[in-house]
Write a protein that holds these residues in place. Structure first.
Motif, PDB file in Angstrom:
ATOM      1  N   LYS A   1       0.841  -1.201   0.000  1.00  9.80           N
ATOM      2  CA  LYS A   1       0.000   0.000   0.000  1.00  9.80           C
ATOM      3  C   LYS A   1       0.875   1.251   0.000  1.00  9.80           C
ATOM      4  CE  LYS A   1      -3.595   2.464   2.521  1.00  9.80           C
ATOM      5  NZ  LYS A   1      -4.613   2.391   3.584  1.00  9.80           N
ATOM      6  N   LYS A   2       1.882   1.252   0.854  1.00 12.57           N
ATOM      7  CA  LYS A   2       2.769   2.411   0.941  1.00 12.57           C
ATOM      8  C   LYS A   2       3.449   2.668  -0.397  1.00 12.57           C
ATOM      9  CE  LYS A   2       6.582   4.331   3.594  1.00 12.57           C
ATOM     10  NZ  LYS A   2       7.533   4.138   4.695  1.00 12.57           N
ATOM     11  N   GLN A   3       3.942   1.619  -1.046  1.00 13.13           N
ATOM     12  CA  GLN A   3       4.620   1.780  -2.332  1.00 13.13           C
ATOM     13  C   GLN A   3       3.647   2.231  -3.413  1.00 13.13           C
ATOM     14  OE1 GLN A   3       8.029   1.576  -2.977  1.00 13.13           O
ATOM     15  NE2 GLN A   3       7.257   2.626  -4.795  1.00 13.13           N
ATOM     16  N   ALA A   4       2.448   1.649  -3.422  1.00  8.79           N
ATOM     17  CA  ALA A   4       1.450   2.027  -4.426  1.00  8.79           C
ATOM     18  C   ALA A   4       1.050   3.488  -4.269  1.00  8.79           C
ATOM     19  CB  ALA A   4       0.230   1.120  -4.317  1.00  8.79           C
ATOM     20  N   LEU A   5       0.838   3.924  -3.034  1.00  7.99           N
ATOM     21  CA  LEU A   5       0.475   5.322  -2.799  1.00  7.99           C
ATOM     22  C   LEU A   5       1.628   6.261  -3.131  1.00  7.99           C
ATOM     23  CD1 LEU A   5      -1.610   5.032   0.482  1.00  7.99           C
ATOM     24  CD2 LEU A   5      -2.458   5.643  -1.798  1.00  7.99           C
ATOM     25  N   THR A   6       2.842   5.844  -2.823  1.00 11.54           N
ATOM     26  CA  THR A   6       4.021   6.647  -3.173  1.00 11.54           C
ATOM     27  C   THR A   6       4.109   6.829  -4.681  1.00 11.54           C
ATOM     28  OG1 THR A   6       5.222   5.949  -1.198  1.00 11.54           O
ATOM     29  CG2 THR A   6       6.548   6.750  -3.055  1.00 11.54           C
ATOM     30  N   ASP A   7       3.918   5.745  -5.423  1.00 13.74           N
ATOM     31  CA  ASP A   7       3.958   5.812  -6.886  1.00 13.74           C
ATOM     32  C   ASP A   7       2.839   6.707  -7.424  1.00 13.74           C
ATOM     33  OD1 ASP A   7       6.095   4.059  -6.802  1.00 13.74           O
ATOM     34  OD2 ASP A   7       4.899   2.301  -7.367  1.00 13.74           O
ATOM     35  N   TRP A   8       1.649   6.586  -6.833  1.00 13.47           N
ATOM     36  CA  TRP A   8       0.508   7.386  -7.263  1.00 13.47           C
ATOM     37  C   TRP A   8       0.777   8.872  -7.017  1.00 13.47           C
ATOM     38  CZ3 TRP A   8      -3.169  10.802  -5.612  1.00 13.47           C
ATOM     39  CH2 TRP A   8      -4.315  10.919  -6.386  1.00 13.47           C
TER      40      TRP A   8
ATOM     41  N   LEU B   1      -3.667   7.877 -13.409  1.00  9.69           N
ATOM     42  CA  LEU B   1      -3.971   7.983 -11.983  1.00  9.69           C
ATOM     43  C   LEU B   1      -5.236   7.207 -11.635  1.00  9.69           C
ATOM     44  CD1 LEU B   1      -3.118  11.739 -11.438  1.00  9.69           C
ATOM     45  CD2 LEU B   1      -1.921   9.804 -10.383  1.00  9.69           C
ATOM     46  N   LEU B   2      -6.254   7.291 -12.503  1.00  9.11           N
ATOM     47  CA  LEU B   2      -7.488   6.542 -12.260  1.00  9.11           C
ATOM     48  C   LEU B   2      -7.236   5.037 -12.316  1.00  9.11           C
ATOM     49  CD1 LEU B   2     -10.189   8.560 -14.252  1.00  9.11           C
ATOM     50  CD2 LEU B   2      -9.495   8.793 -11.867  1.00  9.11           C
ATOM     51  N   LYS B   3      -6.459   4.598 -13.286  1.00 10.14           N
ATOM     52  CA  LYS B   3      -6.129   3.176 -13.397  1.00 10.14           C
ATOM     53  C   LYS B   3      -5.385   2.690 -12.156  1.00 10.14           C
ATOM     54  CE  LYS B   3      -5.658   3.190 -18.417  1.00 10.14           C
ATOM     55  NZ  LYS B   3      -4.694   3.098 -19.515  1.00 10.14           N
ATOM     56  N   MET B   4      -4.457   3.495 -11.691  1.00  5.42           N
ATOM     57  CA  MET B   4      -3.681   3.114 -10.500  1.00  5.42           C
ATOM     58  C   MET B   4      -4.585   3.044  -9.273  1.00  5.42           C
ATOM     59  SD  MET B   4      -0.235   5.376 -11.208  1.00  5.42           S
ATOM     60  CE  MET B   4       0.728   4.814  -9.805  1.00  5.42           C
ATOM     61  N   ALA B   5      -5.493   4.010  -9.130  1.00  6.09           N
ATOM     62  CA  ALA B   5      -6.426   4.014  -7.996  1.00  6.09           C
ATOM     63  C   ALA B   5      -7.347   2.798  -8.065  1.00  6.09           C
ATOM     64  CB  ALA B   5      -7.238   5.305  -7.982  1.00  6.09           C
ATOM     65  N   ASP B   6      -7.843   2.485  -9.252  1.00  7.94           N
ATOM     66  CA  ASP B   6      -8.704   1.319  -9.425  1.00  7.94           C
ATOM     67  C   ASP B   6      -7.971   0.030  -9.050  1.00  7.94           C
ATOM     68  OD1 ASP B   6     -10.805   2.897 -10.277  1.00  7.94           O
ATOM     69  OD2 ASP B   6     -10.533   2.432 -12.415  1.00  7.94           O
TER      70      ASP B   6
ATOM     71  N   MET C   1      -5.441  -0.270  -6.999  1.00  9.68           N
ATOM     72  CA  MET C   1      -5.231  -0.315  -5.547  1.00  9.68           C
ATOM     73  C   MET C   1      -6.495  -0.777  -4.829  1.00  9.68           C
ATOM     74  SD  MET C   1      -2.797   2.887  -4.484  1.00  9.68           S
ATOM     75  CE  MET C   1      -3.292   4.113  -5.683  1.00  9.68           C
ATOM     76  N   GLU C   2      -7.656  -0.310  -5.293  1.00  8.12           N
ATOM     77  CA  GLU C   2      -8.908  -0.743  -4.663  1.00  8.12           C
ATOM     78  C   GLU C   2      -9.171  -2.214  -4.949  1.00  8.12           C
ATOM     79  OE1 GLU C   2     -13.502   0.624  -4.135  1.00  8.12           O
ATOM     80  OE2 GLU C   2     -12.669   0.659  -6.160  1.00  8.12           O
ATOM     81  N   ARG C   3      -8.975  -2.609  -6.179  1.00  2.79           N
ATOM     82  CA  ARG C   3      -9.213  -4.001  -6.584  1.00  2.79           C
ATOM     83  C   ARG C   3      -8.338  -4.971  -5.788  1.00  2.79           C
ATOM     84  NH1 ARG C   3      -9.012  -2.832 -11.525  1.00  2.79           N
ATOM     85  NH2 ARG C   3      -6.813  -3.220 -11.847  1.00  2.79           N
ATOM     86  N   GLU C   4      -7.099  -4.564  -5.516  1.00  2.00           N
ATOM     87  CA  GLU C   4      -6.162  -5.407  -4.774  1.00  2.00           C
ATOM     88  C   GLU C   4      -6.347  -5.312  -3.263  1.00  2.00           C
ATOM     89  OE1 GLU C   4      -2.211  -4.448  -6.169  1.00  2.00           O
ATOM     90  OE2 GLU C   4      -2.850  -4.583  -8.249  1.00  2.00           O
ATOM     91  N   GLY C   5      -7.280  -4.475  -2.829  1.00  4.60           N
ATOM     92  CA  GLY C   5      -7.546  -4.343  -1.409  1.00  4.60           C
ATOM     93  C   GLY C   5      -6.531  -3.505  -0.655  1.00  4.60           C
ATOM     94  N   LEU C   6      -5.801  -2.680  -1.388  1.00  4.28           N
ATOM     95  CA  LEU C   6      -4.780  -1.837  -0.753  1.00  4.28           C
ATOM     96  C   LEU C   6      -5.375  -0.556  -0.183  1.00  4.28           C
ATOM     97  CD1 LEU C   6      -1.880  -2.237  -3.345  1.00  4.28           C
ATOM     98  CD2 LEU C   6      -2.244  -3.491  -1.215  1.00  4.28           C
ATOM     99  N   VAL C   7      -6.480  -0.101  -0.769  1.00  6.62           N
ATOM    100  CA  VAL C   7      -7.161   1.088  -0.267  1.00  6.62           C
ATOM    101  C   VAL C   7      -8.646   0.778  -0.105  1.00  6.62           C
ATOM    102  CG1 VAL C   7      -5.539   2.745  -1.299  1.00  6.62           C
ATOM    103  CG2 VAL C   7      -7.566   2.070  -2.577  1.00  6.62           C
ATOM    104  N   SER C   8      -9.260   1.484   0.822  1.00  4.88           N
ATOM    105  CA  SER C   8     -10.702   1.332   1.041  1.00  4.88           C
ATOM    106  C   SER C   8     -11.465   2.127  -0.011  1.00  4.88           C
ATOM    107  CB  SER C   8     -11.070   1.840   2.435  1.00  4.88           C
ATOM    108  OG  SER C   8     -10.911   3.248   2.500  1.00  4.88           O
TER     109      SER C   8
END
Length: 73
Positions: free
Chosen positions: A6-13, A33-38, A40-47
């Motif tokens: 999650k930390k790495q994904a958010l850092t990249d975003w 940015l939308l693809k990355m956010a999607d 992260m949600e799909r992988e359960g990294l963000v609520s």
């Protein structure tokens, strides 16, 4: 483990939000940015709430970039 991902994904975003890649226009940046956010949600990294905030933030940056282009800056 998930926290590290999650930390790495958010850092990249956030990095892409602040500094688009070379030759990336505002629309391409926004789409990525939308693809990355999607993802992260799909992988359960963000609520869902975090996902919505990411989408809002991407929209704000996109709108500002568009205003800058239309304003001649």
């Amino acid at each position: 483990m998930v926290d590290d991902r999650k930390k790495q994904a958010l850092t990249d975003w956030l990095k892409l939000l602040a500094q688009p890649e070379i030759r990336m226009d505002a629309e391409e940046q926004y789409d990525e940015l939308l693809k990355m956010a999607d993802a992260m949600e799909r992988e359960g990294l963000v609520s869902e709430v975090e996902w919505r905030q990411l989408i809002r933030d991407a929209g704000v940056v996109f709108a500002q970039a568009r205003e800058g282009l239309e304003g001649g800056t």
